[in-house]
Design a protein around this motif. Structure first.
Motif, mmCIF file in Angstrom:
data_model
loop_
_atom_site.group_PDB
_atom_site.id
_atom_site.type_symbol
_atom_site.label_atom_id
_atom_site.label_comp_id
_atom_site.label_asym_id
_atom_site.label_seq_id
_atom_site.Cartn_x
_atom_site.Cartn_y
_atom_site.Cartn_z
ATOM 1 N N ALA A 26 37.234 44.174 51.904
ATOM 2 C CA ALA A 26 36.570 44.940 50.944
ATOM 3 C C ALA A 26 37.212 45.235 49.500
ATOM 4 O O ALA A 26 36.702 44.780 48.399
ATOM 5 C CB ALA A 26 35.981 46.337 51.444
ATOM 6 N N GLN A 27 38.489 45.600 49.789
ATOM 7 C CA GLN A 27 39.364 45.921 48.595
ATOM 8 C C GLN A 27 39.657 44.545 47.684
ATOM 9 O O GLN A 27 39.740 44.619 46.718
ATOM 10 C CB GLN A 27 40.537 46.751 48.872
ATOM 11 C CG GLN A 27 40.382 48.094 49.402
ATOM 12 C CD GLN A 27 41.756 48.602 50.310
ATOM 13 O OE1 GLN A 27 42.474 47.828 50.936
ATOM 14 N NE2 GLN A 27 41.828 49.957 50.065
ATOM 15 N N ALA A 28 39.883 43.600 48.539
ATOM 16 C CA ALA A 28 40.296 42.302 47.937
ATOM 17 C C ALA A 28 38.996 41.766 47.385
ATOM 18 O O ALA A 28 39.205 41.028 46.153
ATOM 19 C CB ALA A 28 40.823 41.469 49.017
ATOM 20 N N GLN A 29 37.981 41.710 47.890
ATOM 21 C CA GLN A 29 36.773 41.343 47.224
ATOM 22 C C GLN A 29 36.173 41.947 45.967
ATOM 23 O O GLN A 29 36.162 41.358 44.905
ATOM 24 C CB GLN A 29 35.555 41.523 48.187
ATOM 25 C CG GLN A 29 35.339 40.587 49.271
ATOM 26 C CD GLN A 29 35.003 39.015 48.994
ATOM 27 O OE1 GLN A 29 35.518 38.386 48.052
ATOM 28 N NE2 GLN A 29 33.845 38.648 49.642
ATOM 29 N N TYR A 30 36.684 43.177 45.746
ATOM 30 C CA TYR A 30 36.562 44.238 44.655
ATOM 31 C C TYR A 30 37.477 43.285 43.467
ATOM 32 O O TYR A 30 37.166 43.339 42.352
ATOM 33 C CB TYR A 30 36.775 45.610 44.871
ATOM 34 C CG TYR A 30 36.498 46.294 43.621
ATOM 35 C CD1 TYR A 30 35.433 46.814 43.135
ATOM 36 C CD2 TYR A 30 37.742 46.827 42.688
ATOM 37 C CE1 TYR A 30 35.263 47.601 42.171
ATOM 38 C CE2 TYR A 30 37.695 47.272 41.618
ATOM 39 C CZ TYR A 30 36.269 47.717 41.200
ATOM 40 O OH TYR A 30 36.301 48.468 40.091
ATOM 41 N N GLY A 61 39.402 43.867 39.736
ATOM 42 C CA GLY A 61 40.696 44.521 39.702
ATOM 43 C C GLY A 61 41.945 43.782 39.683
ATOM 44 O O GLY A 61 41.882 42.780 38.882
ATOM 45 N N ASP A 62 42.968 44.245 40.311
ATOM 46 C CA ASP A 62 44.234 43.798 40.169
ATOM 47 C C ASP A 62 44.529 42.643 41.316
ATOM 48 O O ASP A 62 44.527 43.288 42.506
ATOM 49 C CB ASP A 62 45.296 44.776 40.504
ATOM 50 C CG ASP A 62 46.543 44.374 40.053
ATOM 51 O OD1 ASP A 62 46.887 43.199 40.397
ATOM 52 O OD2 ASP A 62 47.467 45.286 39.774
ATOM 53 N N ARG A 63 44.535 41.380 41.112
ATOM 54 C CA ARG A 63 44.500 40.463 41.895
ATOM 55 C C ARG A 63 45.914 40.333 42.716
ATOM 56 O O ARG A 63 46.013 40.078 44.061
ATOM 57 C CB ARG A 63 44.052 39.059 41.619
ATOM 58 C CG ARG A 63 42.561 39.280 40.899
ATOM 59 C CD ARG A 63 42.179 37.965 39.961
ATOM 60 N NE ARG A 63 40.898 38.011 39.593
ATOM 61 C CZ ARG A 63 40.231 37.511 38.583
ATOM 62 N NH1 ARG A 63 41.121 36.700 37.714
ATOM 63 N NH2 ARG A 63 39.224 37.512 38.265
ATOM 64 N N ARG A 64 46.856 40.287 42.087
ATOM 65 C CA ARG A 64 48.237 40.484 42.582
ATOM 66 C C ARG A 64 48.447 41.629 43.460
ATOM 67 O O ARG A 64 48.959 41.414 44.590
ATOM 68 C CB ARG A 64 49.448 40.507 41.587
ATOM 69 C CG ARG A 64 49.397 39.144 40.875
ATOM 70 C CD ARG A 64 50.422 39.239 39.689
ATOM 71 N NE ARG A 64 50.482 37.965 38.755
ATOM 72 C CZ ARG A 64 50.078 37.505 37.990
ATOM 73 N NH1 ARG A 64 48.774 38.240 37.383
ATOM 74 N NH2 ARG A 64 50.051 36.258 37.433
ATOM 75 N N ALA A 65 47.923 42.840 43.088
ATOM 76 C CA ALA A 65 48.108 43.958 44.053
ATOM 77 C C ALA A 65 47.206 43.830 45.416
ATOM 78 O O ALA A 65 47.502 44.030 46.480
ATOM 79 C CB ALA A 65 47.450 45.155 43.254
#
Length: 532
Positions: free
Chosen positions: A284-288, A293-297
């Motif tokens: 879920a965090q990565a999809q957001y 958001g911050d893709r590298r993070a």
């Protein structure tokens, strides 16, 4: 969390008996109570159960598999153990359908169901999902047959047993079977005293449907989950966790950034006691991050989750979700070579096929994109989200003929039914809008086109894929270590001229003319680890 349930009004005598047996060191009585009533004790009187498990002599654990499994569950939830000890706690259960039918009719049915459920959960919380699935099949078969042959004894026990079977199948990635079993557990919720069954089953169904891309259906189950109120004490965060993840995924699928952000902030406060759910939270965090958001993070979070989950992730259905979103993040960061390497390293499924076909489109390999999309669409019981992704990829690969418009029409119809918008957002934007412009608009078509104008564009229009041979990659790695051309030749058992030949090929592929530039470009493209 298990089989063997009492009405809450009958809890006090059981816990009283257990407390007295502990005081008097009547270990056989302690074992018997745990074996038959560990489910009610875990739900309603955890302190007494923990006290009993701590007090029991070690010799009793290896001699009584159910108690051993229950102790493993408790230790894992408290974070005090990392791996199920296979040297103890063996349990002998029938596996053949005829033997399970006979067991379900016998006086051993109750203790067998308790054992199968305990070991299913014990293996599951340790991330050993294939072993958990083995016991899940036994649990399901015993529960169904015993409910028929001994209804007075088993009717109130079956809903929770089926709930745990459904959760296990969800975590293994068998979404179709998990949906059927969880629905049954929900429908039977009123037959059990355990009020957790309703909100837990509906929360898991909300998460399952959100992952599958069935957003309208996920919202229905989330409403039922929010209305439920039956969890007790320490179980409340566990029951609410799946609903919280589902809420975030639904908002992302609807392209509702404020709602997604709010849901993820709430999700971070949840207690994740069973490591099996960590990949879903990360997904879920990565999809957001892919959208806003911050893709590298997000890539770093995925890496941490892989380390945390360890080898158990390889047995989990969530791994394919993380593979797909990680490859999408790499594409968004214009690191297609890394994305390609990741996808080549994984078993192909509908999720990874969707990203691989998108990458093929970006590198102008439409025949490959069509081939990948066709293979992905042939998957049995394909999830709606992956299906929509693959239909769009197939449409863009066939954009010049009627098949392209037909596939895109199917994708639009699926979105109209499911409410899943993100497959259109992550698709190559310009060719998608061009193809949409050649079609007769519908209400959903118009909504998609309007969203594409205002939404983020995570996928680049084109990608340059650098493909090195194994020898070329090895030479680059050795060169990065500071080896001379002669050292590399000795290492690879070839001549210096052969090394020079390979270097020329590398320079041509990377469009550079020096070793220093080759190393810098290779690092930038992800062909080499970052310089330290």
């Amino acid at each position: 969390m298990g089989a063997g349930f009492l009405h809450p009004a009958e809890v006090a005598p059981v816990t009283g008996l257990l407390a007295t047996a502990i005081e008097d060191e009547e270990w056989e009585t302690v074992v018997s109570v745990i074996e038959h009533e560990w489910g009610i004790l875990m739900a309603l009187d955890l302190p007494t159960l923990d006290r009993a498990l701590r007090a029991l002599p070690a010799r009793m654990l290896s001699a009584h598999p159910i108690v051993f499994a229950v102790r493993e569950i408790r230790l894992n939830i408290r974070g005090e153990t990392d791996a199920l000890d296979h040297s103890a706690g063996r349990v002998d259960l029938p596996t053949h359908p005829d033997d399970l039918r006979d067991r379900a009719r016998s006086e051993l049915a109750r203790i067998s169901l308790s054992a199968a459920t305990a070991f299913m959960i014990a293996y599951r919380v340790h991330g050993r999902h294939q072993q958990a699935l083995y016991y899940a099949r036994i649990t399901e078969e015993l529960a169904r047959r015993a409910r028929v042959h001994q209804p007075n004894e088993f009717v109130p026990r079956v809903p929770t047993a089926l709930l745990q079977v459904g959760i296990t199948k969800l975590l293994v990635g068998d979404h179709h079977e998990a949906s059927l079993v969880l629905r049954e557990a929900y429908e039977l919720r009123h037959e059990s005293w355990d009020g957790r069954n309703g909100p837990d089953a509906s929360g898991k169904l909300a998460l399952l449907n959100a992952v599958r891309g069935e957003i309208v259906e996920a919202e229905r189950w989330l409403d039922r989950h929010d209305e439920g109120d039956g969890a007790h004490g320490w179980m409340v965060p566990l029951v609410r966790l799946s609903g919280a993840i589902a809420r975030a995924l639904i908002a992302i699928a609807r392209m509702d950034q404020p709602a997604a952000q709010a849901a993820l902030a709430t999700l971070e406060l949840q207690v994740n006691r069973e490591r099996s759910w960590a990949p879903f939270i990360t997904y879920a965090q990565a999809q957001y991050a892919l959208l806003w958001g911050d893709r590298r993070a997000a890539l770093q979070i995925i890496e941490r989750t892989r380390r945390f989950a360890g080898r158990s992730l390889r047995q989990a259905g969530a791994e394919r979700l993380l593979d797909a979103v990680e490859a999408s993040l790499l594409l968004a960061l214009e690191r297609p070579t890394e994305a390609n390497a990741l996808l080549d390293d994984r078993d192909r499924n509908a999720y990874t096929a969707a990203v691989a076909s998108r990458l093929a489109l970006l590198t102008d390999r439409k025949p490959l994109a069509r081939e990948l999309a066709t293979a992905g669409l042939a998957e049995v019981n394909i999830d709606a989200g992956a299906q929509t992704d693959l239909l769009i990829a197939s449409a863009l690969a066939d954009a010049s003929d009627e098949d392209g418009r037909r596939h895109l029409t199917q994708a639009i119809a699926t979105t109209a039914r499911t409410g899943m918008l993100t497959p259109f957002v992550v698709a190559p934007r310009t060719p998608l809008r061009q193809l949409l412009g050649t079609m007769t608009p519908s209400e959903t078509h118009t909504r998609i086109d309007r969203m594409l104008v205002s939404s983020p564009e995570p996928t680049p229009e084109r990608a340059h894929l650098v493909e090195l041979t194994a020898t070329e990659r090895r030479i680059l790695l050795l060169s990065a270590e500071g080896r001379s051309r002669q050292d590399i030749a000795l290492e690879l058992y070839v001549s210096a001229n052969t090394v020079k030949f390979h270097f020329r090929n590398v320079y041509r592929k990377l469009d550079v003319d020096s070793r220093e530039d080759a190393l810098a470009t290779a690092r930038r493209l992800g062909l080499l680890p970052p310089e330290r």
